[in-house]
Design an enzyme around this catalytic site. Structure first.
Site, PDB file in Angstrom:
ATOM      1  N   THR A   1     104.751  79.504  -1.517  1.00  0.00           N
ATOM      2  CA  THR A   1     104.306  78.199  -1.017  1.00  0.00           C
ATOM      3  C   THR A   1     102.825  78.141  -0.628  1.00  0.00           C
ATOM      4  O   THR A   1     102.375  77.122  -0.110  1.00  0.00           O
ATOM      5  CB  THR A   1     105.145  77.782   0.199  1.00  0.00           C
ATOM      6  OG1 THR A   1     105.112  78.841   1.171  1.00  0.00           O
ATOM      7  CG2 THR A   1     106.586  77.506  -0.203  1.00  0.00           C
ATOM      8  N   TYR A   2     102.058  79.211  -0.861  1.00  0.00           N
ATOM      9  CA  TYR A   2     100.611  79.135  -0.601  1.00  0.00           C
ATOM     10  C   TYR A   2      99.950  78.371  -1.742  1.00  0.00           C
ATOM     11  O   TYR A   2     100.158  78.704  -2.907  1.00  0.00           O
ATOM     12  CB  TYR A   2      99.984  80.534  -0.535  1.00  0.00           C
ATOM     13  CG  TYR A   2     100.386  81.389   0.625  1.00  0.00           C
ATOM     14  CD1 TYR A   2     100.959  80.861   1.777  1.00  0.00           C
ATOM     15  CD2 TYR A   2     100.197  82.774   0.576  1.00  0.00           C
ATOM     16  CE1 TYR A   2     101.316  81.673   2.836  1.00  0.00           C
ATOM     17  CE2 TYR A   2     100.549  83.584   1.640  1.00  0.00           C
ATOM     18  CZ  TYR A   2     101.119  83.030   2.758  1.00  0.00           C
ATOM     19  OH  TYR A   2     101.469  83.837   3.815  1.00  0.00           O
ATOM     20  N   SER A   3      99.146  77.307  -1.529  1.00  0.00           N
ATOM     21  CA  SER A   3      98.818  76.734  -0.238  1.00  0.00           C
ATOM     22  C   SER A   3      99.416  75.327  -0.201  1.00  0.00           C
ATOM     23  O   SER A   3      98.770  74.356  -0.588  1.00  0.00           O
ATOM     24  CB  SER A   3      97.309  76.638  -0.054  1.00  0.00           C
ATOM     25  OG  SER A   3      96.664  77.896  -0.223  1.00  0.00           O
TER      26      SER A   3
ATOM     27  N   GLY B   1     102.026  77.297  -4.698  1.00  0.00           N
ATOM     28  CA  GLY B   1     102.012  77.892  -6.031  1.00  0.00           C
ATOM     29  C   GLY B   1     100.647  78.318  -6.523  1.00  0.00           C
ATOM     30  O   GLY B   1     100.538  79.119  -7.457  1.00  0.00           O
TER      31      GLY B   1
END
Length: 315
Positions: A53-55, A63
């Site tokens: 889930t970054y960012s 992604g």
């Protein structure tokens, strides 16, 4: 050759700084990320941390970090030379925290695609939703480990009770066990880790990769007053440490750094590396000069007087 250690009961060998990939696709673009990664591995380091889930706070879903790391590994042809850790379960604007089997099985394939690899070295439970049965989560991990998609699993934001339950369930069902823990731990945030998690780390033989190792940049010494908080996009995260304890820690870091002709950030990381079970603090950098302070940390040997001064200031 850079000294390496093994993570827990795994066969993963890492140099003792873990590069935090949350900056990729956020404060660093693709080209800048490639340059930082090249310098990191060029100095003998091999351990990269990211999350699916970054960012997400930039685009709502995340992604970007995994995609940049995947493109870099493909361009350099170095997948076998690096240890890649990523995480699953965090919220985005599309879904809440989720460690259900359905979410894990979907997410691991998406991470593999972005990373352009067929296996993940270390796969973390990023956040625990507190509702999915431990058996369900671990059975999902069992499935993806047996499929060769993940080599080892680890835990980040999981309560001590659920962590203990995870080991008990894994033992009972012959599921994979967590080999590492990624807690919030640094010189100004000691109590929860040392009282609640350190005993479990010792009991279960986990290696520890602290996040916020430099307390949102506070332990670099960059933020010493309210006026300093505007020095970077992350400055407000250091505001909470502008108190007597925080300033006392900075004073001790300054003294120890001067003794060793070093930097406050390097000393703060060296202090972590001197603590039991700490394998590799997670830390980011956005410039070559910041990288050097990280590279110096595993080489800095703090003596008893240094450690005592830092311990006293950070109580």
């Amino acid at each position: 050759m850079m000294d390496k250690i093994k993570i827990g009961a795994s066969d993963l060998e890492i140099a003792r700084i873990n590069f935090g990939g949350n900056v990729f696709g956020w404060t660093l673009d693709r080209q800048q990320s490639f340059e930082i990664l090249d310098a990191f591995v060029g100095a003998g380091f091999n351990f990269i941390d990211t999350a699916d889930t970054y960012s997400w706070w930039v685009n709502g879903t995340g992604g970007q970090s995994e995609s940049i790391i995947g493109a870099w590994m493909k361009a350099r042809g170095n997948r076998e030379q690096v240890v890649v850790a990523t995480k699953v379960g965090s919220e985005t604007k599309e879904h809440p925290v989720d460690i259900s089997k359905k979410h894990l099985l979907k997410s691991v394939d998406e991470s593999l695609q972005r990373l352009q690899t067929d296996y993940i070295d270390l796969y973390y439970t990023h956040f625990d939703d507190g509702t999915t049965p431990v058996e369900e989560t671990l059975s999902a991990y069992d499935e993806i480990v047996k499929a060769g998609k993940v080599r080892y699993i680890a835990a980040s934001n999981v309560s001590p009770d659920r962590l203990t339950e995870s080991f008990e369930v894994a033992e009972k069902n012959d599921f994979p066990k967590y080999v590492a823990l990624q807690p919030h731990y640094n010189l100004v945030e000691r109590e929860q880790y040392e009282t609640e998690y350190a005993p479990l780390v010792e009991q279960y033989g986990m290696s520890v990769m602290p996040y916020f190792s430099l307390a949102a940049g506070f332990l670099t010494g960059k933020y010493r007053s309210e006026a300093d908080l505007n020095k970077s996009v992350r400055g407000q995260g250091a505001k909470r440490y502008l108190n007597d304890k925080g300033l006392s820690v900075l004073k001790a870091l300054d003294i120890v750094a001067a003794r060793h002709s070093s930097q406050a950030a390097t000393v703060a990381l060296a202090w972590l590396l001197a603590q039991p079970a700490i394998a590799a603090p997670i830390v980011s950098a956005t410039s070559q000069s910041q990288l050097q302070t990280l590279f110096d940390a595993p080489l800095l040997r703090l003596d008893g007087e240094d450690l005592a001064m830092l311990a006293e200031a950070s109580r």
